[in-house]
Design an enzyme around this catalytic site. Structure first.
Site, PDB file in Angstrom:
ATOM      1  N   HIS A  19     -36.773  22.814  -8.535  1.00  0.00           N
ATOM      2  CA  HIS A  19     -37.006  24.263  -8.516  1.00  0.00           C
ATOM      3  C   HIS A  19     -36.844  24.806  -7.089  1.00  0.00           C
ATOM      4  O   HIS A  19     -36.255  25.869  -6.884  1.00  0.00           O
ATOM      5  CB  HIS A  19     -38.432  24.594  -8.982  1.00  0.00           C
ATOM      6  CG  HIS A  19     -38.717  24.283 -10.416  1.00  0.00           C
ATOM      7  ND1 HIS A  19     -39.763  23.478 -10.806  1.00  0.00           N
ATOM      8  CD2 HIS A  19     -38.115  24.689 -11.571  1.00  0.00           C
ATOM      9  CE1 HIS A  19     -39.818  23.411 -12.129  1.00  0.00           C
ATOM     10  NE2 HIS A  19     -38.819  24.129 -12.626  1.00  0.00           N
ATOM     11  N   LYS A  43     -47.768  28.187 -25.347  1.00  0.00           N
ATOM     12  CA  LYS A  43     -47.269  26.964 -24.721  1.00  0.00           C
ATOM     13  C   LYS A  43     -48.424  26.216 -24.052  1.00  0.00           C
ATOM     14  O   LYS A  43     -49.127  26.769 -23.209  1.00  0.00           O
ATOM     15  CB  LYS A  43     -46.211  27.344 -23.673  1.00  0.00           C
ATOM     16  CG  LYS A  43     -45.220  26.245 -23.413  1.00  0.00           C
ATOM     17  CD  LYS A  43     -44.003  26.776 -22.688  1.00  0.00           C
ATOM     18  CE  LYS A  43     -43.064  25.643 -22.328  1.00  0.00           C
ATOM     19  NZ  LYS A  43     -41.850  26.144 -21.699  1.00  0.00           N
ATOM     20  N   ARG A  97     -28.953  21.746 -14.781  1.00  0.00           N
ATOM     21  CA  ARG A  97     -28.874  20.341 -14.369  1.00  0.00           C
ATOM     22  C   ARG A  97     -27.718  19.680 -15.109  1.00  0.00           C
ATOM     23  O   ARG A  97     -26.586  19.763 -14.718  1.00  0.00           O
ATOM     24  CB  ARG A  97     -30.202  19.631 -14.682  1.00  0.00           C
ATOM     25  CG  ARG A  97     -31.298  19.962 -13.713  1.00  0.00           C
ATOM     26  CD  ARG A  97     -32.653  19.625 -14.261  1.00  0.00           C
ATOM     27  NE  ARG A  97     -32.993  20.518 -15.369  1.00  0.00           N
ATOM     28  CZ  ARG A  97     -34.167  20.597 -15.932  1.00  0.00           C
ATOM     29  NH1 ARG A  97     -35.128  19.795 -15.564  1.00  0.00           N
ATOM     30  NH2 ARG A  97     -34.401  21.453 -16.909  1.00  0.00           N
ATOM     31  N   SER A 135     -39.998  18.864 -14.661  1.00  0.00           N
ATOM     32  CA  SER A 135     -41.471  18.893 -14.637  1.00  0.00           C
ATOM     33  C   SER A 135     -42.029  17.902 -15.654  1.00  0.00           C
ATOM     34  O   SER A 135     -43.035  17.244 -15.398  1.00  0.00           O
ATOM     35  CB  SER A 135     -41.981  20.295 -14.974  1.00  0.00           C
ATOM     36  OG  SER A 135     -41.509  21.231 -14.048  1.00  0.00           O
TER      37      SER A 135
HETATM   38  P1  ADP Z   1     -38.443  26.751 -18.643  1.00  0.00           P
HETATM   39  O1  ADP Z   1     -39.584  26.368 -19.547  1.00  0.00           O
HETATM   40  O2  ADP Z   1     -38.234  28.240 -18.569  1.00  0.00           O
HETATM   41  O3  ADP Z   1     -37.168  26.011 -18.873  1.00  0.00           O
HETATM   42  P2  ADP Z   1     -38.726  25.186 -16.200  1.00  0.00           P
HETATM   43  O4  ADP Z   1     -39.788  25.288 -15.147  1.00  0.00           O
HETATM   44  O5  ADP Z   1     -38.572  23.904 -16.903  1.00  0.00           O
HETATM   45  O6  ADP Z   1     -39.007  26.393 -17.178  1.00  0.00           O
HETATM   46  O7  ADP Z   1     -37.317  25.550 -15.551  1.00  0.00           O
HETATM   47  C1  ADP Z   1     -37.070  26.803 -14.951  1.00  0.00           C
HETATM   48  C2  ADP Z   1     -35.619  26.850 -14.522  1.00  0.00           C
HETATM   49  O8  ADP Z   1     -35.405  25.918 -13.474  1.00  0.00           O
HETATM   50  C3  ADP Z   1     -34.612  26.481 -15.622  1.00  0.00           C
HETATM   51  O9  ADP Z   1     -33.451  27.265 -15.449  1.00  0.00           O
HETATM   52  C4  ADP Z   1     -34.302  25.038 -15.331  1.00  0.00           C
HETATM   53  O10 ADP Z   1     -33.038  24.659 -15.801  1.00  0.00           O
HETATM   54  C5  ADP Z   1     -34.358  25.042 -13.819  1.00  0.00           C
HETATM   55  N1  ADP Z   1     -34.624  23.713 -13.288  1.00  0.00           N
HETATM   56  C6  ADP Z   1     -35.664  22.900 -13.527  1.00  0.00           C
HETATM   57  N2  ADP Z   1     -35.536  21.735 -12.860  1.00  0.00           N
HETATM   58  C7  ADP Z   1     -34.377  21.820 -12.168  1.00  0.00           C
HETATM   59  C8  ADP Z   1     -33.651  20.933 -11.293  1.00  0.00           C
HETATM   60  N3  ADP Z   1     -34.076  19.707 -11.033  1.00  0.00           N
HETATM   61  N4  ADP Z   1     -32.492  21.377 -10.780  1.00  0.00           N
HETATM   62  C9  ADP Z   1     -32.031  22.613 -11.087  1.00  0.00           C
HETATM   63  N5  ADP Z   1     -32.641  23.485 -11.901  1.00  0.00           N
HETATM   64  C10 ADP Z   1     -33.790  23.089 -12.438  1.00  0.00           C
END
Ligand code: ADP
Length: 167
Positions: A19, A43, A97, A135
């Site tokens: 992130h 959630k 990703r 995460s």
């Molecule tokens: P959500 O539940 O909205 O998917 P996340 O916190 O999992 O929330 O992800 C938020 C955003 O960050 C999403 O667009 C996700 O693809 C991106 N993201 C999460 N981890 C990574 C990473 N390692 N590299 C790039 N983008 C990421």
């Protein structure tokens, strides 16, 4: 010229180095970035909304490569596109990703466009060093007593350890 405002929505449960990579690179595109956590009570999360907000704020403050004066970290009761419109955003920011992210992101993008066609979504491909981080894997590794120091900032590492002791 007016400020170019971006909105980076996500669960951030918890914020990871992946992130932070997107935030850092998003700051090259936007003058001001809102990192937004939708208040989705359905959630089930590991950290509360306030804990997630505080962790993102601390991680940003600790990172010398991120200008925290150009970032706000907030939660919202609104749909993210509606939040984006309410702050005058030019676009939403999402990270991509693997190919596996694509289908979900495409669906979300299309839905958001139907709800509000004025708000664009900009995707940044993750840097290869962090492209495997999520995460959910971070939480799983921590639950099994593994070392998460390569995946998350130090504040998150400590917060996850504290939470696991309390659970
Ligand atoms: P959500 O539940 O909205 O998917 P996340 O916190 O999992 O929330 O992800 C938020 C955003 O960050 C999403 O667009 C996700 O693809 C991106 N993201 C999460 N981890 C990574 C990473 N390692 N590299 C790039 N983008 C990421």
């Amino acid at each position: 010229m007016s400020e170019r405002i971006g909105v980076y929505p996500g669960s951030f449960d918890p914020v990871t180095n992946g992130h932070l990579d997107i935030i850092k690179r998003g700051m090259e595109i936007f003058d001001h970035l809102y990192v937004v956590i939708p208040n989705n009570i359905q959630k089930k999360t590991f950290f509360t909304i306030q804990e997630r907000i505080d962790l993102i704020k601390k991680a940003i403050l600790d990172d010398p490569n991120i200008d925290d004066s150009r970032i706000d970290v907030v939660s919202t009761e609104l749909l993210t596109v509606e939040f984006a419109e309410s702050v005058g955003a030019y676009a939403m920011l999402r990270g991509l990703r693997m190919v596996s992210d694509f289908e979900y992101e495409m669906q979300l993008f299309t839905t958001n466009k139907i709800i509000n066609k004025k708000i664009e979504t900009i995707f940044i491909m993750s840097s290869h060093e962090v492209s495997y981080i999520s995460s959910s894997t971070v939480k799983e590794i921590a639950l099994f007593g593994g070392d998460i120091s390569s995946f998350v900032p130090e504040v998150v590492q400590k917060a996850v350890a504290d939470k696991l002791i309390k659970k």
